[in-house]
Motif scaffolding. Sequence first.
Motif, PDB file in Angstrom:
ATOM      1  N   ASN A  95     -35.876  64.871 -73.297  1.00  0.00           N
ATOM      2  CA  ASN A  95     -34.467  65.297 -73.233  1.00  0.00           C
ATOM      3  C   ASN A  95     -34.260  66.582 -72.444  1.00  0.00           C
ATOM      4  OD1 ASN A  95     -33.291  63.199 -74.675  1.00  0.00           O
ATOM      5  ND2 ASN A  95     -33.449  64.225 -76.642  1.00  0.00           N
ATOM      6  N   ILE A  96     -35.157  67.549 -72.625  1.00  0.00           N
ATOM      7  CA  ILE A  96     -34.923  68.887 -72.097  1.00  0.00           C
ATOM      8  C   ILE A  96     -35.793  69.240 -70.893  1.00  0.00           C
ATOM      9  CG2 ILE A  96     -34.997  71.350 -72.661  1.00  0.00           C
ATOM     10  CD1 ILE A  96     -34.325  70.593 -75.541  1.00  0.00           C
ATOM     11  N   LEU A  97     -37.088  68.953 -70.979  1.00  0.00           N
ATOM     12  CA  LEU A  97     -37.996  69.402 -69.922  1.00  0.00           C
ATOM     13  C   LEU A  97     -37.939  68.539 -68.670  1.00  0.00           C
ATOM     14  CD1 LEU A  97     -41.191  70.515 -71.889  1.00  0.00           C
ATOM     15  CD2 LEU A  97     -39.297  71.891 -71.045  1.00  0.00           C
ATOM     16  N   ILE A  98     -37.986  67.219 -68.842  1.00  0.00           N
ATOM     17  CA  ILE A  98     -37.979  66.365 -67.646  1.00  0.00           C
ATOM     18  C   ILE A  98     -36.668  65.588 -67.490  1.00  0.00           C
ATOM     19  CG2 ILE A  98     -40.483  66.197 -67.614  1.00  0.00           C
ATOM     20  CD1 ILE A  98     -40.328  63.489 -68.827  1.00  0.00           C
ATOM     21  N   LYS A  99     -35.792  65.732 -68.475  1.00  0.00           N
ATOM     22  CA  LYS A  99     -34.414  65.216 -68.389  1.00  0.00           C
ATOM     23  C   LYS A  99     -34.349  63.737 -67.970  1.00  0.00           C
ATOM     24  CE  LYS A  99     -32.267  69.703 -67.408  1.00  0.00           C
ATOM     25  NZ  LYS A  99     -33.463  70.516 -67.741  1.00  0.00           N
ATOM     26  N   GLN A 100     -35.185  62.925 -68.618  1.00  0.00           N
ATOM     27  CA  GLN A 100     -35.135  61.489 -68.371  1.00  0.00           C
ATOM     28  C   GLN A 100     -34.278  60.763 -69.402  1.00  0.00           C
ATOM     29  OE1 GLN A 100     -36.494  59.894 -65.640  1.00  0.00           O
ATOM     30  NE2 GLN A 100     -36.813  62.024 -64.983  1.00  0.00           N
ATOM     31  N   THR A 101     -33.929  61.465 -70.469  1.00  0.00           N
ATOM     32  CA  THR A 101     -33.033  60.936 -71.496  1.00  0.00           C
ATOM     33  C   THR A 101     -32.050  62.043 -71.874  1.00  0.00           C
ATOM     34  OG1 THR A 101     -34.627  61.581 -73.206  1.00  0.00           O
ATOM     35  CG2 THR A 101     -34.702  59.288 -72.455  1.00  0.00           C
ATOM     36  N   ARG A 102     -30.958  61.650 -72.533  1.00  0.00           N
ATOM     37  CA  ARG A 102     -29.955  62.633 -72.938  1.00  0.00           C
ATOM     38  C   ARG A 102     -29.776  62.724 -74.437  1.00  0.00           C
ATOM     39  NH1 ARG A 102     -25.061  60.393 -69.456  1.00  0.00           N
ATOM     40  NH2 ARG A 102     -26.026  58.492 -70.278  1.00  0.00           N
ATOM     41  N   THR A 103     -30.091  61.658 -75.147  1.00  0.00           N
ATOM     42  CA  THR A 103     -29.883  61.624 -76.593  1.00  0.00           C
ATOM     43  C   THR A 103     -31.138  61.086 -77.279  1.00  0.00           C
ATOM     44  OG1 THR A 103     -29.026  59.357 -76.600  1.00  0.00           O
ATOM     45  CG2 THR A 103     -27.427  61.140 -76.228  1.00  0.00           C
ATOM     46  N   ASN A 104     -31.210  61.317 -78.590  1.00  0.00           N
ATOM     47  CA  ASN A 104     -32.342  60.801 -79.359  1.00  0.00           C
ATOM     48  C   ASN A 104     -32.339  59.273 -79.374  1.00  0.00           C
ATOM     49  OD1 ASN A 104     -33.346  63.331 -79.954  1.00  0.00           O
ATOM     50  ND2 ASN A 104     -32.164  63.528 -81.839  1.00  0.00           N
ATOM     51  N   LYS A 105     -31.153  58.680 -79.291  1.00  0.00           N
ATOM     52  CA  LYS A 105     -31.065  57.216 -79.242  1.00  0.00           C
ATOM     53  C   LYS A 105     -31.725  56.690 -77.969  1.00  0.00           C
ATOM     54  CE  LYS A 105     -27.746  53.407 -79.554  1.00  0.00           C
ATOM     55  NZ  LYS A 105     -26.313  53.038 -79.696  1.00  0.00           N
ATOM     56  N   GLU A 106     -31.481  57.364 -76.847  1.00  0.00           N
ATOM     57  CA  GLU A 106     -32.104  56.955 -75.592  1.00  0.00           C
ATOM     58  C   GLU A 106     -33.619  57.156 -75.641  1.00  0.00           C
ATOM     59  OE1 GLU A 106     -30.299  58.961 -72.332  1.00  0.00           O
ATOM     60  OE2 GLU A 106     -28.349  57.987 -72.584  1.00  0.00           O
ATOM     61  N   VAL A 107     -34.049  58.235 -76.288  1.00  0.00           N
ATOM     62  CA  VAL A 107     -35.481  58.494 -76.444  1.00  0.00           C
ATOM     63  C   VAL A 107     -36.154  57.333 -77.176  1.00  0.00           C
ATOM     64  CG1 VAL A 107     -37.212  59.932 -77.586  1.00  0.00           C
ATOM     65  CG2 VAL A 107     -35.316  60.998 -76.371  1.00  0.00           C
ATOM     66  N   LYS A 108     -35.580  56.932 -78.302  1.00  0.00           N
ATOM     67  CA  LYS A 108     -36.154  55.838 -79.086  1.00  0.00           C
ATOM     68  C   LYS A 108     -36.201  54.544 -78.277  1.00  0.00           C
ATOM     69  CE  LYS A 108     -34.772  57.639 -83.613  1.00  0.00           C
ATOM     70  NZ  LYS A 108     -33.937  57.423 -84.824  1.00  0.00           N
ATOM     71  N   LYS A 109     -35.190  54.326 -77.463  1.00  0.00           N
ATOM     72  CA  LYS A 109     -35.118  53.098 -76.667  1.00  0.00           C
ATOM     73  C   LYS A 109     -36.263  53.042 -75.646  1.00  0.00           C
ATOM     74  CE  LYS A 109     -31.937  50.343 -73.814  1.00  0.00           C
ATOM     75  NZ  LYS A 109     -32.854  50.138 -72.667  1.00  0.00           N
ATOM     76  N   VAL A 110     -36.442  54.116 -74.873  1.00  0.00           N
ATOM     77  CA  VAL A 110     -37.488  54.090 -73.842  1.00  0.00           C
ATOM     78  C   VAL A 110     -38.882  54.076 -74.461  1.00  0.00           C
ATOM     79  CG1 VAL A 110     -36.041  55.194 -72.110  1.00  0.00           C
ATOM     80  CG2 VAL A 110     -37.490  56.614 -73.561  1.00  0.00           C
ATOM     81  N   LEU A 111     -39.047  54.734 -75.606  1.00  0.00           N
ATOM     82  CA  LEU A 111     -40.348  54.735 -76.261  1.00  0.00           C
ATOM     83  C   LEU A 111     -40.673  53.351 -76.831  1.00  0.00           C
ATOM     84  CD1 LEU A 111     -40.393  58.182 -78.117  1.00  0.00           C
ATOM     85  CD2 LEU A 111     -41.503  57.561 -75.974  1.00  0.00           C
ATOM     86  N   ASN A 112     -39.701  52.705 -77.448  1.00  0.00           N
ATOM     87  CA  ASN A 112     -39.914  51.368 -77.994  1.00  0.00           C
ATOM     88  C   ASN A 112     -40.187  50.334 -76.911  1.00  0.00           C
ATOM     89  OD1 ASN A 112     -39.654  52.068 -80.708  1.00  0.00           O
ATOM     90  ND2 ASN A 112     -37.432  51.809 -80.699  1.00  0.00           N
ATOM     91  N   GLU A 113     -39.687  50.605 -75.707  1.00  0.00           N
ATOM     92  CA  GLU A 113     -39.936  49.708 -74.579  1.00  0.00           C
ATOM     93  C   GLU A 113     -41.258  50.022 -73.889  1.00  0.00           C
ATOM     94  OE1 GLU A 113     -36.469  50.218 -72.162  1.00  0.00           O
ATOM     95  OE2 GLU A 113     -35.224  48.903 -73.410  1.00  0.00           O
TER      96      GLU A 113
END
Length: 228
Positions: free
Chosen positions: A46-64
Amino acid sequence: MVKNHLSRLNAPKSWPIRKKGIKFIKRPNSGAHSLRQCISLSLVLNILIKQTRTNKEVKKVLNERKILVNGKVRKDPAFSVGIMDIITIPIINKSFRLFYNTKGKFEAIELKDTESELLPLQIVDKTLLSKGRVQLNYFNGYTTIIEKDIYSVGDTLVLSVKDKSVKNHFELKKGMTIYLTGGKQVGKVGKLEEIKDKNVVIKTKEDSFETAKRYAFAIGDMSANIEK
């Protein structure tokens, strides 16, 4: 809530976050690093490499299964990462390495393809095993078993992310390029001029100073990845 999250006001100074905002943020899982020495994978994305904006997006890319840490797929948003760890995103063909900047805060630097396959690890301890074998214990909890005791505590081994074979060896000795991982000079790169028991003398482009030996991370020709 307290177990899985951390008050933003109580977050380590090494985390590059604002003190004002949503009260609780993701706490990294416990591991080899102390809380100050690690940061959660969700904050990195979310913060360092800015590939996601929300925790929901984080969970999505990690689950994929789209995020790798040091070559392994990671699916836990609270997975703890620290300096020298490599975060790879194959779908966009980019890799990043974590460092402390000169303010002592985590920073991610994009790597070239060849650099993304190399993981520098500092030896902090050694364990004698049977038949003369030795276990090398690294600063991040990783270990390697070798047949001959040819490395010293404080040295850095550069391992292949793919097969963990040793690709390079940087001795903690006079003339070696050093990256400082703590203290008032954290984040600086310089040459090791002298070793004094528990301290070392480092010379940078600007000055010369003494700091604790435990902060001296030998990085040799990998310094180009840190210096800007």
